[in-house]
Every structure is written in C-alpha cells, then in structure tokens.
Design an enzyme around this catalytic site. Sequence first.
Site, PDB file in Angstrom:
ATOM      1  N   HIS A   8      -3.924  -4.607  23.231  1.00 13.86           N
ATOM      2  CA  HIS A   8      -3.875  -3.584  22.176  1.00 13.86           C
ATOM      3  C   HIS A   8      -2.663  -3.812  21.274  1.00 13.86           C
ATOM      4  O   HIS A   8      -2.742  -3.653  20.055  1.00 13.86           O
ATOM      5  CB  HIS A   8      -3.757  -2.178  22.788  1.00 13.86           C
ATOM      6  N   GLY A  38     -10.612  -6.657  19.565  1.00 16.80           N
ATOM      7  CA  GLY A  38     -10.348  -7.850  20.380  1.00 16.80           C
ATOM      8  C   GLY A  38     -11.628  -8.624  20.657  1.00 16.80           C
ATOM      9  O   GLY A  38     -12.689  -8.022  20.900  1.00 16.80           O
ATOM     10  N   GLN A  39     -11.516  -9.942  20.671  1.00 16.08           N
ATOM     11  CA  GLN A  39     -12.649 -10.822  20.970  1.00 16.08           C
ATOM     12  C   GLN A  39     -13.114 -10.664  22.420  1.00 16.08           C
ATOM     13  O   GLN A  39     -14.219 -11.034  22.775  1.00 16.08           O
ATOM     14  CB  GLN A  39     -12.250 -12.275  20.661  1.00 16.08           C
ATOM     15  N   LYS A  40     -12.249 -10.073  23.260  1.00 20.70           N
ATOM     16  CA  LYS A  40     -12.632  -9.864  24.665  1.00 20.70           C
ATOM     17  C   LYS A  40     -13.968  -9.122  24.767  1.00 20.70           C
ATOM     18  O   LYS A  40     -14.794  -9.434  25.605  1.00 20.70           O
ATOM     19  CB  LYS A  40     -11.524  -9.075  25.369  1.00 20.70           C
ATOM     20  N   HIS A  75      -2.346  -2.036  26.716  1.00 18.59           N
ATOM     21  CA  HIS A  75      -1.758  -3.253  27.286  1.00 18.59           C
ATOM     22  C   HIS A  75      -1.470  -4.215  26.135  1.00 18.59           C
ATOM     23  O   HIS A  75      -1.704  -3.888  24.956  1.00 18.59           O
ATOM     24  CB  HIS A  75      -2.702  -3.860  28.329  1.00 18.59           C
ATOM     25  N   GLU A  76      -1.034  -5.420  26.494  1.00 17.29           N
ATOM     26  CA  GLU A  76      -0.619  -6.392  25.461  1.00 17.29           C
ATOM     27  C   GLU A  76      -1.750  -6.735  24.488  1.00 17.29           C
ATOM     28  O   GLU A  76      -1.485  -7.123  23.351  1.00 17.29           O
ATOM     29  CB  GLU A  76      -0.080  -7.682  26.097  1.00 17.29           C
ATOM     30  N   MET A 111      -9.021   3.196  23.705  1.00 18.91           N
ATOM     31  CA  MET A 111      -9.263   4.274  24.663  1.00 18.91           C
ATOM     32  C   MET A 111      -7.998   4.518  25.494  1.00 18.91           C
ATOM     33  O   MET A 111      -8.062   5.098  26.568  1.00 18.91           O
ATOM     34  CB  MET A 111     -10.449   3.931  25.567  1.00 18.91           C
ATOM     35  N   GLN A 167     -19.853   6.590  25.521  1.00 15.62           N
ATOM     36  CA  GLN A 167     -20.102   5.171  25.807  1.00 15.62           C
ATOM     37  C   GLN A 167     -20.052   4.859  27.304  1.00 15.62           C
ATOM     38  O   GLN A 167     -20.166   3.711  27.704  1.00 15.62           O
ATOM     39  CB  GLN A 167     -19.150   4.270  25.017  1.00 15.62           C
TER      40      GLN A 167
HETATM   41  O1  PAF Z   1     -12.927  -1.203  22.829  1.00 18.11           O
HETATM   42  C1  PAF Z   1     -12.676   0.005  23.087  1.00 18.11           C
HETATM   43  O2  PAF Z   1     -11.631   0.355  23.625  1.00 18.11           O
HETATM   44  C2  PAF Z   1     -13.700   1.060  22.721  1.00 18.11           C
HETATM   45  O3  PAF Z   1     -14.994   0.604  22.914  1.00 18.11           O
HETATM   46  C3  PAF Z   1     -13.526   1.623  21.296  1.00 18.11           C
HETATM   47  C4  PAF Z   1     -13.744   0.560  20.246  1.00 18.11           C
HETATM   48  C5  PAF Z   1     -12.126   2.211  21.146  1.00 18.11           C
HETATM   49  C6  PAF Z   1     -14.532   2.740  21.042  1.00 18.11           C
HETATM   50  O4  PAF Z   1     -14.369   3.803  21.926  1.00 18.11           O
END
Ligand code: PAF
Length: 278
Positions: free
Chosen positions: A28, A138-140, A25-26, A21, A52
């Site tokens: 990603h 990410g597991q976060k 940051h690190e 989205m 969401q």
């Molecule tokens: O983890 C996220 O940033 C979002 O939930 C995703 C997977 C990009 C879906 O919008």
Amino acid sequence: MQEIAEFFRRAGKTVGFVPTMGFLHEGHVALMLAARDECDVVIASIFVNPTQFLPNEDFEQYPRDFLRDFYICKQAGVDYIFNPSAEEMYGANFKTYVNVDDLSEKLEGKYRPGHFKGVSTVVMKLFNICKPHYSYFGQKDAQQVSVLKKTVKDLNLDTELRICDTIREDNGLAKSSRNTYLSEQQKEDAAVINKSLQSAKEKVLANSFTDAEEVKREMIEMIEIKAGEGSVQYIAVTDNELLNDIEDLKNFKGDVLVSLAVYFGKTRLIDNILFTKK
Ligand code: PAF
C-alpha cells in the site's frame, strides 16, 4: 470528501487516490508514494468493504487497526484518509450494483462468486466520492485490475488507473494483509509460490512448455511439496485483458498472465506473474 475533492479539482490540482481495506503494508505504501510523486493531493480510503466478501469468508476476522494505518498514511504523505462506515456507504436500502459480466466470473470469480461485483461497486462509489484524476492499484490483484480497467472503459469513467508492481518479502512472498494469518513456518514455505511462478515464466519464454497443462503440472508439483496435496485451488494461464485461457503457449504472442490461488492451512493466498511473449 466529495466537497474536498471538488475543491482541489477546481483549483487545478491533480487528485491521486489509493483505495485500501486498511491493515496497510509496504504494498500500500508503494501505491501511496507513487500517488505522492505524481499528484498534488493524495487521498487514501480505508474501508473493509462487506459486499466483496462471501458469507463464509473472513469479513469479521479481517485485520483492522486504524491508528496504525493512520500513522502509515501520514508517513507516506497522504493528505486525506476517507474512512466511512458500512452504513454510510450502503445504508439500509442500497440497490445499485456494478458488474463486469464474464470477466468477473473467471479465475477468482469461479471460487468467489459475487466478489468482483462488490469490488466494482465499491470502487465506482469511491471514485465518485474521491473524484481522482489517477487511482493506484497493485498488480498483485491481477484480476481486480482487469475488472476495474474494464469498468473504467465501459462506463467512461473520468479517472486513469495506475498499476504498480507487487511488493514482496525477501523470500518472494507477495505482501498481503492476509499474511498475518500465516505462521512463521507457513510464511517461509509460501516462498514456493513465487518460485513456481518464476520458473513458469522462464520455461514459457524458453518455449520449454508448449501448453498450459505442462505449466500447471510443474507448479502444482512444486507447491504441493510445501503446502500439501490439494492445496492449489487453481492455476490459470491467460491473456491479461479478458483473461481467456491460452492453450497453445508455443505460438502465443502477447502478454501472458499466470495466476493462482493456494491454501496454506486455512489461509488462501493469491499471486501472479505477468510477462510478454514475443
Ligand atoms: O484491493 C483492495 O484492497 C480492495 O479490493 C479495494 C480495491 C480497496 C476495494 O475494496
């Protein structure tokens, strides 16, 4: 985007995909580098997905900076950025959603009803658009991972999920785009989240805690010293697949997920720890 992805697939290239989205940051970057390592072509999407967010959440406020993201993607070796508008993704008459029953209503879903329906739907759309062989998460966002694994399995999607470790600040605070909402003091104090998770793990593995209530009690005590009374929204001790509560920790064998949501001021942070009890 579909044509580009299809072109590479037909040419026998592996396509890696990192959905985001934005406000990268690190965490990603680690996903992008993992994709770069494994795949011939790397696509990242930047799309703040309106479906969401609940009506009272931070959709408008969510940090956005495309130019900054563009350079981060470039540095991380991303080949294509997919950056659609909400109109392109949903249009005026959008009617079709994907929902993973039960799993989406647990933990986060209890407090953010509809959130995972928005996530599964947009990720399904992004998969259909970007056609990845491998997708990186990410597991976060542990519950997001469980929900998406189930979506892929139940709907026979032709993509494999790769789950990468949570990237943390030096003090242990999990990297998140929402950390920009925190003051310097809050960032320092929020280190207690990871400390409480580490302590829970150690004590569960040492069989010092026999049930989930003991885990929660200690974590709440630790966190509330820094974040204030009532700051912990939930703590859950569950398995890592269907996210069912584990009551009898002493006799449980398998993967244990301890996850939580905590407010630091108005900022809601989530984090988790995953470990195996033999
Ligand atoms: O983890 C996220 O940033 C979002 O939930 C995703 C997977 C990009 C879906 O919008």
